[in-house]
Design a protein around this motif. Structure first.
Motif, PDB file in Angstrom:
ATOM      1  N   TYR A  95       0.831  -1.199   0.000  1.00 30.58           N
ATOM      2  CA  TYR A  95       0.000   0.000   0.000  1.00 30.58           C
ATOM      3  C   TYR A  95       0.873   1.261   0.000  1.00 30.58           C
ATOM      4  N   GLY A  96       1.886   1.289   0.849  1.00 24.85           N
ATOM      5  CA  GLY A  96       2.783   2.441   0.911  1.00 24.85           C
ATOM      6  C   GLY A  96       3.507   2.688  -0.403  1.00 24.85           C
ATOM      7  N   VAL A  97       3.888   1.621  -1.061  1.00 24.30           N
ATOM      8  CA  VAL A  97       4.578   1.755  -2.352  1.00 24.30           C
ATOM      9  C   VAL A  97       3.602   2.202  -3.436  1.00 24.30           C
ATOM     10  N   LEU A  98       2.410   1.599  -3.477  1.00 22.03           N
ATOM     11  CA  LEU A  98       1.412   1.969  -4.481  1.00 22.03           C
ATOM     12  C   LEU A  98       0.948   3.412  -4.327  1.00 22.03           C
ATOM     13  N   LYS A  99       0.807   3.881  -3.101  1.00 22.13           N
ATOM     14  CA  LYS A  99       0.370   5.258  -2.838  1.00 22.13           C
ATOM     15  C   LYS A  99       1.510   6.262  -2.933  1.00 22.13           C
ATOM     16  N   LYS A 100       2.714   5.766  -3.250  1.00 19.03           N
ATOM     17  CA  LYS A 100       3.902   6.616  -3.420  1.00 19.03           C
ATOM     18  C   LYS A 100       4.294   7.347  -2.141  1.00 19.03           C
ATOM     19  N   THR A 101       3.920   6.802  -0.971  1.00 19.39           N
ATOM     20  CA  THR A 101       4.356   7.411   0.286  1.00 19.39           C
ATOM     21  C   THR A 101       5.754   6.945   0.653  1.00 19.39           C
ATOM     22  N   ALA A 102       6.232   5.904  -0.009  1.00 13.40           N
ATOM     23  CA  ALA A 102       7.583   5.392   0.243  1.00 13.40           C
ATOM     24  C   ALA A 102       8.346   5.310  -1.067  1.00 13.40           C
ATOM     25  N   GLN A 103       9.512   5.925  -1.081  1.00 13.65           N
ATOM     26  CA  GLN A 103      10.395   5.831  -2.240  1.00 13.65           C
ATOM     27  C   GLN A 103      11.613   4.971  -1.935  1.00 13.65           C
ATOM     28  N   VAL A 104      11.892   4.809  -0.639  1.00 19.12           N
ATOM     29  CA  VAL A 104      12.976   3.935  -0.183  1.00 19.12           C
ATOM     30  C   VAL A 104      12.375   2.958   0.818  1.00 19.12           C
ATOM     31  N   VAL A 105      12.666   1.667   0.625  1.00 23.29           N
ATOM     32  CA  VAL A 105      12.152   0.629   1.515  1.00 23.29           C
ATOM     33  C   VAL A 105      13.328  -0.135   2.111  1.00 23.29           C
ATOM     34  N   LEU A 106      13.322  -0.234   3.431  1.00 23.41           N
ATOM     35  CA  LEU A 106      14.249  -1.107   4.148  1.00 23.41           C
ATOM     36  C   LEU A 106      13.462  -2.360   4.493  1.00 23.41           C
ATOM     37  N   ILE A 107      13.883  -3.498   3.975  1.00 25.23           N
ATOM     38  CA  ILE A 107      13.123  -4.725   4.185  1.00 25.23           C
ATOM     39  C   ILE A 107      14.019  -5.801   4.772  1.00 25.23           C
ATOM     40  N   SER A 108      13.490  -6.489   5.779  1.00 23.37           N
ATOM     41  CA  SER A 108      14.259  -7.580   6.377  1.00 23.37           C
ATOM     42  C   SER A 108      14.166  -8.810   5.478  1.00 23.37           C
ATOM     43  N   SER A 109      15.057  -9.753   5.711  1.00 25.44           N
ATOM     44  CA  SER A 109      15.129 -10.917   4.836  1.00 25.44           C
ATOM     45  C   SER A 109      13.912 -11.823   4.941  1.00 25.44           C
ATOM     46  N   GLN A 110      13.300 -11.886   6.094  1.00 35.31           N
ATOM     47  CA  GLN A 110      12.068 -12.659   6.288  1.00 35.31           C
ATOM     48  C   GLN A 110      11.008 -11.686   6.760  1.00 35.31           C
ATOM     49  N   PHE A 111       9.899 -11.647   6.050  1.00 37.12           N
ATOM     50  CA  PHE A 111       8.914 -10.617   6.338  1.00 37.12           C
ATOM     51  C   PHE A 111       7.514 -11.141   6.098  1.00 37.12           C
ATOM     52  N   ASP A 112       6.702 -11.190   7.146  1.00 38.04           N
ATOM     53  CA  ASP A 112       5.290 -11.552   7.049  1.00 38.04           C
ATOM     54  C   ASP A 112       5.089 -12.847   6.259  1.00 38.04           C
ATOM     55  N   GLU A 113       5.797 -13.894   6.666  1.00 32.59           N
ATOM     56  CA  GLU A 113       5.684 -15.227   6.066  1.00 32.59           C
ATOM     57  C   GLU A 113       6.298 -15.342   4.668  1.00 32.59           C
ATOM     58  N   LEU A 114       6.885 -14.287   4.152  1.00 36.20           N
ATOM     59  CA  LEU A 114       7.548 -14.325   2.848  1.00 36.20           C
ATOM     60  C   LEU A 114       9.023 -14.013   3.020  1.00 36.20           C
ATOM     61  N   THR A 115       9.824 -14.505   2.091  1.00 33.23           N
ATOM     62  CA  THR A 115      11.217 -14.064   2.080  1.00 33.23           C
ATOM     63  C   THR A 115      11.284 -12.766   1.293  1.00 33.23           C
ATOM     64  N   ALA A 116      12.276 -11.962   1.587  1.00 29.51           N
ATOM     65  CA  ALA A 116      12.449 -10.707   0.859  1.00 29.51           C
ATOM     66  C   ALA A 116      12.642 -10.969  -0.631  1.00 29.51           C
ATOM     67  N   VAL A 117      13.335 -12.050  -0.960  1.00 28.95           N
ATOM     68  CA  VAL A 117      13.575 -12.374  -2.375  1.00 28.95           C
ATOM     69  C   VAL A 117      12.258 -12.604  -3.108  1.00 28.95           C
ATOM     70  N   ASP A 118      11.243 -13.123  -2.407  1.00 26.52           N
ATOM     71  CA  ASP A 118       9.927 -13.305  -3.018  1.00 26.52           C
ATOM     72  C   ASP A 118       9.146 -11.987  -3.090  1.00 26.52           C
ATOM     73  N   LEU A 119       9.362 -11.111  -2.131  1.00 24.08           N
ATOM     74  CA  LEU A 119       8.616  -9.859  -2.063  1.00 24.08           C
ATOM     75  C   LEU A 119       9.188  -8.758  -2.958  1.00 24.08           C
ATOM     76  N   ILE A 120      10.480  -8.767  -3.179  1.00 25.45           N
ATOM     77  CA  ILE A 120      11.121  -7.699  -3.955  1.00 25.45           C
ATOM     78  C   ILE A 120      10.507  -7.546  -5.347  1.00 25.45           C
ATOM     79  N   PRO A 121      10.271  -8.627  -6.107  1.00 23.24           N
ATOM     80  CA  PRO A 121       9.646  -8.451  -7.425  1.00 23.24           C
ATOM     81  C   PRO A 121       8.262  -7.807  -7.351  1.00 23.24           C
TER      82      PRO A 121
END
Length: 133
Positions: free
Chosen positions: A39-65
């Protein structure tokens, strides 16, 4: 002003990193939810994201795309210390800006602070180049 989104399952880590950037004057949003991150990315409220490697049951590698699909110009900094080399390579291939080690102590935030500063400088330069061609 550009927005900074911190997406991490670990409450203490999220708080520590957020405090670092709030004290430095950044506009910070924190979440432990993939839905809120998207939501934050779609609404353009975030231009830089710091993401941990495991996040909300997903790996970052799965979420990045997914994040990059929402905003191809999004700057993503992966934070973690337990990734395998193949995972880091895949994250780089997906378009992360930087891979930083997760801070363990309060004074470990210098690497992340410099990576975010560099990301913002790049965003400002890109915005300036587009405006003045």
């Amino acid at each position: 002003m550009f927005g900074l989104l911190i997406a991490d399952d670990d409450l203490e880590s999220r708080k520590q990193i957020a405090d670092l950037f709030i004290e430095a004057g950044y506009h910070v949003t924190v979440t432990n939810s993939v839905a809120n991150a998207l939501y934050g990315v779609l609404k353009k409220t975030a231009q830089v994201v710091l993401i941990s490697s495991q996040f909300d049951e997903l790996t970052a590698v799965d979420l990045i795309p997914l994040l990059k699909h929402c905003d191809r110009d999004l700057t993503i900094i992966l934070i973690g210390s337990e990734e395998s080399l193949p995972s880091i390579r895949k994250a780089r291939k997906e378009g992360i800006f930087y891979h930083a080690l997760k801070p363990v102590r309060p004074d470990d935030g210098e690497e992340i602070r410099l990576a975010v500063k560099c990301a913002y400088e790049r965003l400002i330069a890109r915005k300036h180049a587009l405006a003045y061609g």
